[in-house]
Design an enzyme around this catalytic site. Structure first.
Site, PDB file in Angstrom:
ATOM      1  N   GLU A   1      -6.790   5.540  75.141  1.00 12.13           N
ATOM      2  CA  GLU A   1      -5.637   6.505  74.971  1.00 12.13           C
ATOM      3  C   GLU A   1      -4.696   6.002  73.644  1.00 12.13           C
ATOM      4  OE1 GLU A   1      -1.757   7.843  77.591  1.00 12.13           O
ATOM      5  OE2 GLU A   1      -3.017   6.002  78.087  1.00 12.13           O
TER       6      GLU A   1
ATOM      7  N   CYS B   1      -5.342   8.276  81.130  1.00 14.71           N
ATOM      8  CA  CYS B   1      -4.069   7.557  81.935  1.00 14.71           C
ATOM      9  C   CYS B   1      -4.514   7.800  83.296  1.00 14.71           C
ATOM     10  CB  CYS B   1      -2.925   8.036  81.376  1.00 14.71           C
ATOM     11  SG  CYS B   1      -1.651   7.031  82.045  1.00 14.71           S
TER      12      CYS B   1
ATOM     13  N   LYS C   1      -4.724  16.355  77.856  1.00 16.86           N
ATOM     14  CA  LYS C   1      -4.378  15.735  79.345  1.00 16.86           C
ATOM     15  C   LYS C   1      -3.695  16.920  80.101  1.00 16.86           C
ATOM     16  CE  LYS C   1      -1.928  11.845  81.493  1.00 16.86           C
ATOM     17  NZ  LYS C   1      -0.866  10.908  81.175  1.00 16.86           N
TER      18      LYS C   1
END
Length: 612
Positions: free
Chosen positions: A348, A477, A427
């Site tokens: 990330e 995440c 995301k």
């Protein structure tokens, strides 16, 4: 001899109560205990909550409880801790007291689970220590309300048969877990099922983490009930007048008690049997999946200090040199005919700047090297975490999938760097306060000195990246915390992902148990969906997890390096992937509500028969 079994007895304050008015959970008339005993039970609830937190991943390397190991989950200790909560509830004299003890348990459990949020707010955010600690405690207190309300309802609605109480407890407790994981954006970190990856993990491809938590709650209730019944049996034996009364009541309802006893033995016996048949049950749950070829990978771990990661002169320069250097090495090895990966994965925000901030001087060498790979059977591809967007269009926390064909097209593209024709994943499930600011809380984020922002949300089920014969589905995440959202991509079995990839940066939380907890979350997603999970992180845990939840390759945390591995893609669906892809978690919601309603109805029917 009297035929009625509701002969009045006297409570602590000499009030007359019939056994039919006793609390079904406590088995005693309503009364108030001495303050010292109440405080001891409160302390016991707090300690049980802490043990529950530590059962998810033991946080201390220097010493551990029997049967635990640093960073590893312990299903046995989770059962003991939850059993402690059940004891505290069974020995409560009022519904409010049961709710108080459950609230203390949940507050200690949740605080002990995600205490590391303090590090992100204080160490990296500059928030005053007391304010950061209060913020963590306030979050735990708010989330504990779900469990306190559940405990209150359990105490009020509990039927007399203990096995029905166990089902009611498991149902309402699971509903509280579901509410915590869904409402107000959801934060299900530390759900009880994660402690059972090894003990009850065989149930994962069938019922998922929340279903595992339900089963654990039933088992914990049975353990605690055994202790409660044993203690009260001994107490009755020591009191002759209660012994004769208890014997008369048992004889009067022998058949009823025998039926409930057989039901209880059947329920707990079936669940306990699954502990011994775990491997077979797991294999059966994943029988619908099969091999889909092998993928060789390099998983990169830059170990760039969080307080330097977004600083131009240190962390940014380091990232812009090291990650492209690793990609260049993979490409050079492939060109030289040496062993090379098919896929290089960077974590990330491995590139911590927007593409347009870097310009052609950064991108052209990388894209050229990708584009001019020889006509090998399988060229090298790259999955790269980076932010995308602009002020006008909004920003996303994203990943690019870069292969030779797309790189060649990008070199001739008239668009800017932000419009390059790569596979793109945005995301979907954003982090509150980090990636979006909840209403009325902007004042809180302004107290911290960290790069926060309002990001745009990507679609729920995004098309996987077809590369190297695999369908690769990234998540970023803590998105792997939401199994039902990953399962949404499995609705069409022919287009479902064959490999899952998590790109993370847990550097915000230091060298803490957060790294271990996140690893186990990924393990459970692999077991639920029957897919391997690749993890590329900044500071750890960078790992390869196979479809059975086993960690096959692992890179030490807080080190810089790459993890070289072979991973087996999988196709086909598990039972969990089938129902969760269609209906999300609604089967669990409706199932738990249905079980709770049936138990309450059965309890009231039994109570009316008892009075007659």
């Amino acid at each position: 001899m009297k035929e009625r079994s509701d002969e009045p007895v006297r409570s602590l304050f000499e009030s007359l109560h019939s056994p039919s008015t006793f609390s079904a959970m406590s088995g005693r008339p309503p009364r108030r205990r001495p303050r010292a005993g109440a405080w001891l039970w409160s302390l016991f609830s707090l300690l049980a909550g802490l043990v529950h937190a530590f059962s998810l991943a033991w946080p201390v390397a220097a010493w551990s409880l029997p049967g635990t190991a640093a960073g590893q989950p312990s299903g046995i200790w989770q059962l003991l801790a939850m059993g402690g909560l059940v004891l505290a509830m069974q020995w409560s004299d009022r519904a409010g007291q049961a709710a108080w003890r459950a609230g203390l348990f949940a507050t200690a459990w949740l605080t002990g689970t995600f205490w590391w949020l303090f590090i992100s707010m204080h160490t990296y955010g500059g928030l005053a220590p007391w304010l950061a600690a209060m913020a963590v405690l306030a979050l735990a207190l708010a989330l504990s309300l779900y469990y306190a309300l559940a405990a209150c309802a359990i105490w009020w609605w509990a039927p007399r048969p203990r096995w029905l109480q166990a089902l009611l407890f498991a149902s309402l407790w699971t509903l509280a877990e579901l509410a915590r994981g869904r409402w107000f954006t959801g934060f299900p970190w530390g759900a009880a099922g994660y402690a059972h990856i090894d003990l009850l993990g065989a149930w994962a491809p069938w019922v998922g983490v929340y279903g595992m938590g339900f089963i654990a709650a039933v088992l914990a209730y049975g353990m605690a009930t055994g202790v409660t019944v044993a203690v009260r049996t001994v107490t009755w034996q020591l009191r002759s007048h209660q012994r004769s009364e208890a014997s008369r009541r048992v004889r009067a309802s022998l058949l009823s008690r025998l039926g409930h006893g057989l039901a209880a033995l059947g329920l707990w016996g079936l669940l306990l049997a699954s502990l011994w048949t775990g491997p077979a049950l797991l294999q059966l749950g994943q029988a619908g999946t099969r091999d889909h070829g092998t993928l060789s990978v390099w998983l990169l771990q830059g170990n760039i200090a969080q307080d330097e990661k977004f600083e131009p002169g240190t962390g940014v320069a380091d990232a812009l040199a090291w990650y492209p250097g690793q990609i260049a090495e993979a490409l050079s090895r492939a060109a030289a005919g040496l062993p090379a990966p098919m896929l290089v994965v960077a974590p990330e925000t491995a590139i911590p700047l927007l593409p347009q901030q870097l310009g052609d001087t950064f991108w052209n060498p990388l894209l050229s090297a990708l584009a001019r790979q020889p006509d090998a059977p399988q060229p090298v591809g790259v999955l790269l975490g980076l932010p995308l967007g602009s002020y006008e269009r909004g920003y996303t926390n994203s990943a690019w999938g870069m292969d030779p064909a797309a790189a060649a097209l990008a070199l001739t593209s008239a668009g800017g760097p932000g419009d390059l024709p790569f596979f793109r994943y945005d995301k979907h499930h954003l982090v509150p306060f980090g990636e979006f600011i909840p209403p009325l809380f902007r004042w809180f984020t302004q107290l911290m000195n960290i790069p926060l922002g309002d990001f745009d949300r990507g679609p729920l089920a995004q098309t996987p990246w077809s590369f190297a014969g695999q369908r690769i589905a990234p998540n970023i995440c803590y998105e792997d915390l939401f199994g039902e959202e990953l399962a949404a991509g499995f609705l069409d079995a022919t287009q479902a992902p064959t490999v899952l990839v998590n790109l993370s940066n847990i550097g915000w939380f230091g060298d803490t148990v957060a790294i271990d907890q996140h690893l186990h979350i990924s393990r459970l997603r692999a077991m639920e969906l029957g897919r391997p999970m690749l993890r590329a992180t900044n500071t750890g845990a960078t790992a390869v997890i196979d479809h059975t939840g086993g960690v096959t390759h692992f890179l030490p945390r807080l080190t810089r390096g790459r993890l070289e591995a072979q991973v087996q893609g999988r196709e086909g669906l598990t039972p969990y992937a089938r129902w969760a892809s269609r209906w999300g978690l609604w089967p669990l919601w409706l199932g738990c509500m249905g079980v709770a309603a049936a138990v309450v109805l059965a309890g009231r029917t039994g109570s009316r028969r008892h009075k007659r």
